[in-house]
Enzyme design. Structure first.
Site, PDB file in Angstrom:
ATOM      1  N   GLU A 221      33.968  51.861  39.292  1.00  0.00           N
ATOM      2  CA  GLU A 221      33.513  51.366  38.081  1.00  0.00           C
ATOM      3  C   GLU A 221      32.034  51.053  38.212  1.00  0.00           C
ATOM      4  O   GLU A 221      31.517  51.636  37.054  1.00  0.00           O
ATOM      5  CB  GLU A 221      34.270  50.264  37.567  1.00  0.00           C
ATOM      6  CG  GLU A 221      33.989  49.945  36.196  1.00  0.00           C
ATOM      7  CD  GLU A 221      34.636  48.710  35.438  1.00  0.00           C
ATOM      8  OE1 GLU A 221      34.818  48.606  34.381  1.00  0.00           O
ATOM      9  OE2 GLU A 221      35.289  47.978  36.411  1.00  0.00           O
ATOM     10  N   ASP A 233      36.722  40.415  37.945  1.00  0.00           N
ATOM     11  CA  ASP A 233      37.892  41.000  37.283  1.00  0.00           C
ATOM     12  C   ASP A 233      38.726  41.961  38.170  1.00  0.00           C
ATOM     13  O   ASP A 233      39.839  41.784  38.189  1.00  0.00           O
ATOM     14  CB  ASP A 233      37.513  41.958  36.077  1.00  0.00           C
ATOM     15  CG  ASP A 233      36.504  41.197  34.928  1.00  0.00           C
ATOM     16  OD1 ASP A 233      36.571  39.769  34.859  1.00  0.00           O
ATOM     17  OD2 ASP A 233      35.661  42.160  34.212  1.00  0.00           O
TER      18      ASP A 233
END
Length: 417
Positions: A221, A233
């Site tokens: 990501e 996260d």
């Protein structure tokens, strides 16, 4: 480890994503048709046409797949929990964590990101996002080029094919959905990537533990797809539960699971009110400003981030001791520190909601994620929570109050027989 000819001989699956969490699927079928007496010629279901298999709802909102005419199903599902950042948020973002070290305390809640992976034998790659109302289809290839349509899906696919499948294309359908609105501050985009990768791990039997899974998702990501953000996260979704996380130089991450007493968790759940402000926000600009403040040695922002990191250690002690009075003080201090990290973390709308909630009886509040919108978290006496929610709803249109519970487990993936 590579899978041998994944998807070979597996028929196309049809899916319906119309289920809420914990809701039982009820699909009317033709009672005269049994699995042992399927007609010899398979027929694809069409919306509105009952056919020999009965009526199938193809409205596509939750993940439910149907398979026709075969004795065994190849279907992989996964889910990963979203998280609430309780203290230290923002100190997991480079370059702060690389230079000064970051510390975060977060906990996963019973809202999830879901992924469904269906191997195909069509030579196609199909992506579908129920939340974004987007679908894309491409010829299976060693690498799918970014074109602005579901590029995170492509980034996960490209990494898996390159790193774990020897560069050989995979033919599959990946479908996703999330329990909360996009860009809400609960880590939904990163959690969704964790769920997608977990589905590939289950399909191809990849040797990835919790740390490896979270780090791989961070690489996909942040580095390969180029999306701005921190690290918490990915690790929260992979591990689950209450965790104190430390971030250091050279990508070092240490996740410390916390053994919080049951009564403390119960009291938190009873006191907690989540409120969606009605405004989703793009966090990239806020995070970029925060990183720039560190690089430019902005004294106000740096002092605020040092304070927020220290508050993560204090929050850990409050939870382990069950000291709610001090916990409220930590959250109130964190609110003031957070506002100094970047100019767009708090705006007039958020300040108005904060004042409204405290005026209605809330002890404290916290903006979730990078800020600027999305969810806010409030703590109040349980009997006062409805009054706080009513005051928030009356202050503006478009908001919504949520309850939630904490979860102990991280990402899961399974095969549906």
């Amino acid at each position: 480890m590579c899978a041998a000819e994944p998807g070979a001989g597996v028929p196309r699956l049809r899916y319906n994503t119309g289920l809420r969490r914990n809701q039982r699927c009820r699909v009317p079928v033709n009672p005269e048709l049994s699995r042992r007496s399927l007609p010899p010629q398979r027929r694809k279901p069409v919306a509105g046409d009952p056919g020999p298999w009965g009526r199938v709802d193809l409205s596509a909102r939750r993940l439910l797949w149907f398979r026709f005419g075969e004795a065994k199903l190849m279907l992989i599902r996964s889910r990963a929990p979203l998280r609430l950042g309780l203290a230290g948020g923002g100190t997991d973002v480079s370059p702060y964590c690389d230079e000064f070290g970051g510390a975060i305390l977060n906990a996963t809640i019973d809202y999830y990101a879901y992924a469904g992976l269906e191997p195909l034998d069509t030579g196609k790659v199909e992506f579908f996002s129920a939340d974004l109302h987007q679908a894309a289809q491409y010829p299976a290839a060693p690498e799918l080029a970014g074109d602005g349509r579901l590029d995170l899906f492509k980034a996960v696919y490209n990494h898996v094919v390159r790193r774990y499948n020897g560069g050989k294309p995979l033919s599959l359908r990946m479908s996703t959905c999330v329990d909360v609105p996009a860009c809400s501050g609960l880590g939904s985009s990163s959690t969704l990537v964790v769920a997608m990768l977990a589905a590939y791990v289950e399909w191809l039997n990849l040797p990835l533990g919790d740390y490896e899974l979270a780090h791989t998702v961070f690489v996909i990501e942040r580095e390969e797809a180029g999306f701005e953000g921190g690290k918490q996260d990915h690790y929260a979704a992979a591990f689950g539960g209450f965790n104190f996380m430390e971030f250091g130089r050279n990508g070092r991450v240490l996740v410390n699971p916390l053994r919080i007493k049951d009564w403390v968790i119960s009291e938190l759940e009873a006191s907690l009110l989540l409120y969606f402000t009605g405004n989703s926000r793009a966090s990239a600009g806020i995070i970029e400003e925060q990183s720039r403040n560190v690089r430019d040695r902005n004294e106000t922002a740096l002092e605020a981030m040092h304070s927020i990191k220290e508050e993560a250690f204090r929050m850990k002690e409050c939870l382990l001791r069950g000291d709610f009075h001090q916990l409220h003080e930590v959250l109130r201090g964190s609110w003031e520190s957070k506002k100094r990290m970047a100019s767009r973390i708090v705006n007039e709308h958020i300040e108005r909601l904060y004042a409204c909630a405290l005026g209605a009886g809330a002890y404290c509040a916290k903006i979730s994620g990078a800020g600027g919108g999305g969810f806010m978290m409030f703590l109040a006496e349980p009997i006062e929570k409805e009054r706080v929610a009513e005051a928030l709803r009356a202050s503006h249109d478009g908001g919504r109050a949520y309850g939630c519970h904490f979860t102990a487990g991280g990402v899961q993936a399974w095969r549906v027989p």
